[in-house]
Design an enzyme around this catalytic site. Structure first.
Site, short mmCIF file in Angstrom:
data_model
loop_
_atom_site.label_atom_id
_atom_site.label_comp_id
_atom_site.label_asym_id
_atom_site.label_seq_id
_atom_site.Cartn_x
_atom_site.Cartn_y
_atom_site.Cartn_z
N LEU A 50 33.32 69.72 37.02
CA LEU A 50 32.50 70.52 37.93
C LEU A 50 33.05 70.35 39.34
O LEU A 50 33.40 69.23 39.75
CB LEU A 50 31.04 70.06 37.89
CG LEU A 50 30.24 70.37 36.62
CD1 LEU A 50 28.89 69.66 36.66
CD2 LEU A 50 30.06 71.86 36.43
N ASP A 51 33.12 71.45 40.09
CA ASP A 51 33.54 71.37 41.49
C ASP A 51 32.56 70.50 42.28
O ASP A 51 31.39 70.37 41.89
CB ASP A 51 33.59 72.76 42.12
CG ASP A 51 34.65 73.64 41.49
OD1 ASP A 51 35.65 73.08 41.00
OD2 ASP A 51 34.49 74.88 41.51
#
Length: 340
Positions: free
Chosen positions: A56-57
């Site tokens: 996930l960013d």
């Protein structure tokens, strides 16, 4: 003599790292990378090995499966499953990264976008083609796209076909919309929101992104880093991991979405040592799909992931041979009784 800050700190007893296995459903907060979240979780568990899957960013939050110990071997197989996200798109602007962390490159009036929003969302359901954002980890010639972007180099970005099973409109404001997206692996939500904005004629970028579901994993069972740390800090004995370990799910969950093949002990045991096994197709129940990774079990015990080619099972990722210890002991006892 004044008491220094360092002198007032409580010295915690040293707890050695341990060989713990399982899957932690971590609710990653915004503002930290997936690798950073992994480091914190491994530290709390004092795990010798660990990995995460489905990065996930930093701006994104939500479900990040942390795979400890033996589970880390199988983390890549999470990527095969479908996923759900909740995302908010801000209308009227586009950015270099398709999210709030990028630079604004264009601004346009929203116009009548909201009156066409529902119909436009439905245009993006089903199988569609996406071009991943230049600021992504997709590799071209062995190099992530974001590295080309940072160097200002032009590169041809490969298209990919993905599937959007559903898009539900959850909420709107005067300049934004929030949706729940159920999609196949490989879907870039940033690209989806940007493409919806272009279809509306005003552009859009992601201001909030949260993953809520990964196929094969229990829903609504995440724990935050803060909750994890509080649980660790609340122990009387820092070496007691009983309550923390209760949060770990069996590593087989990593491959529950893969087709299953069951084998007798005499064929399963050599596989755990990396030895290929020729199987009798007439006496073995095969799943409908055999052209990809297969989860292999023996008497219900998960032993690893193999592929089937020309009636030969080829080990891809296998559990340590000790996974069959309980069956080995039963076989030895059975053989001992037979000789008596």
């Amino acid at each position: 003599m004044p008491i220094t800050e360092s002198a007032t700190k409580i010295k915690r007893p040293f707890v050695p790292k341990r060989n713990v296995s399982g899957i932690l459903l971590l609710d990653k907060p915004e503002g930290i990378s997936s690798s950073g979240a992994l480091v914190k979780a491994r530290g709390i568990y004092r795990a010798l090995k660990g990995g995460h899957t489905g990065s996930l960013d930093p701006l994104a939050s939500g479900l990040l499966p942390i795979c400890l110990g033996e589970a880390a071997k199988f983390s890549s197989y999470f990527l095969e499953g479908n996923k759900k996200y909740i995302a908010t798109g801000l209308l009227g602007k586009t950015t270099t990264t398709c999210d709030r962390e990028g630079e604004i490159v264009a601004e346009r009036p929203i116009g009548n976008a909201f009156s066409r929003l529902n119909d436009t969302l439905q245009q993006f359901t089903g199988k569609i083609t996406q071009v991943p954002p230049i600021y992504s980890a997709v590799k071209v010639d062995g190099k992530p796209l974001y590295k080309y972007a940072r160097q200002g180099k032009d590169v041809e970005i490969p298209k990919r076909e993905i599937e959007i099973y559903s898009i539900k409109l959850l909420a709107t404001t005067e300049d934004s919309f929030t949706v729940e997206v159920y999609c196949s692996k490989g879907t870039y939500i940033r690209t989806l929101i940007a493409d919806i904005g272009e279809a509306l004629g005003c552009g859009a970028f992601v201001t909030m992104l949260r993953r809520t579901y990964v196929e094969g994993l229990p829903e609504n069972n995440m724990i935050s880093l803060e909750g994890l740390q509080n649980l660790a800090d609340g122990r009387e004995n820092p070496a007691d991991f009983t309550e923390l370990d209760k949060l770990l799910y069996p590593l087989e969950l990593a491959v529950n979405n893969l087709p299953l093949i069951s084998l007798p002990y005499n064929q399963a045991e050599p596989l755990t040592h990396g030895v290929r096994q020729k199987i009798n197709l007439k006496n073995t129940v095969l799943p409908e799909k055999t052209d990809g990774p297969l989860q292999v079990r023996c008497k219900g015990i998960f032993i690893g992931v193999c592929e089937l080619k020309d009636s030969i099972l080829i080990p891809l990722r296998m559990m340590a041979p000790e996974c069959l210890d309980s069956l080995r002991l039963k076989n030895e006892k059975l053989n001992l009784n037979c000789t008596n």
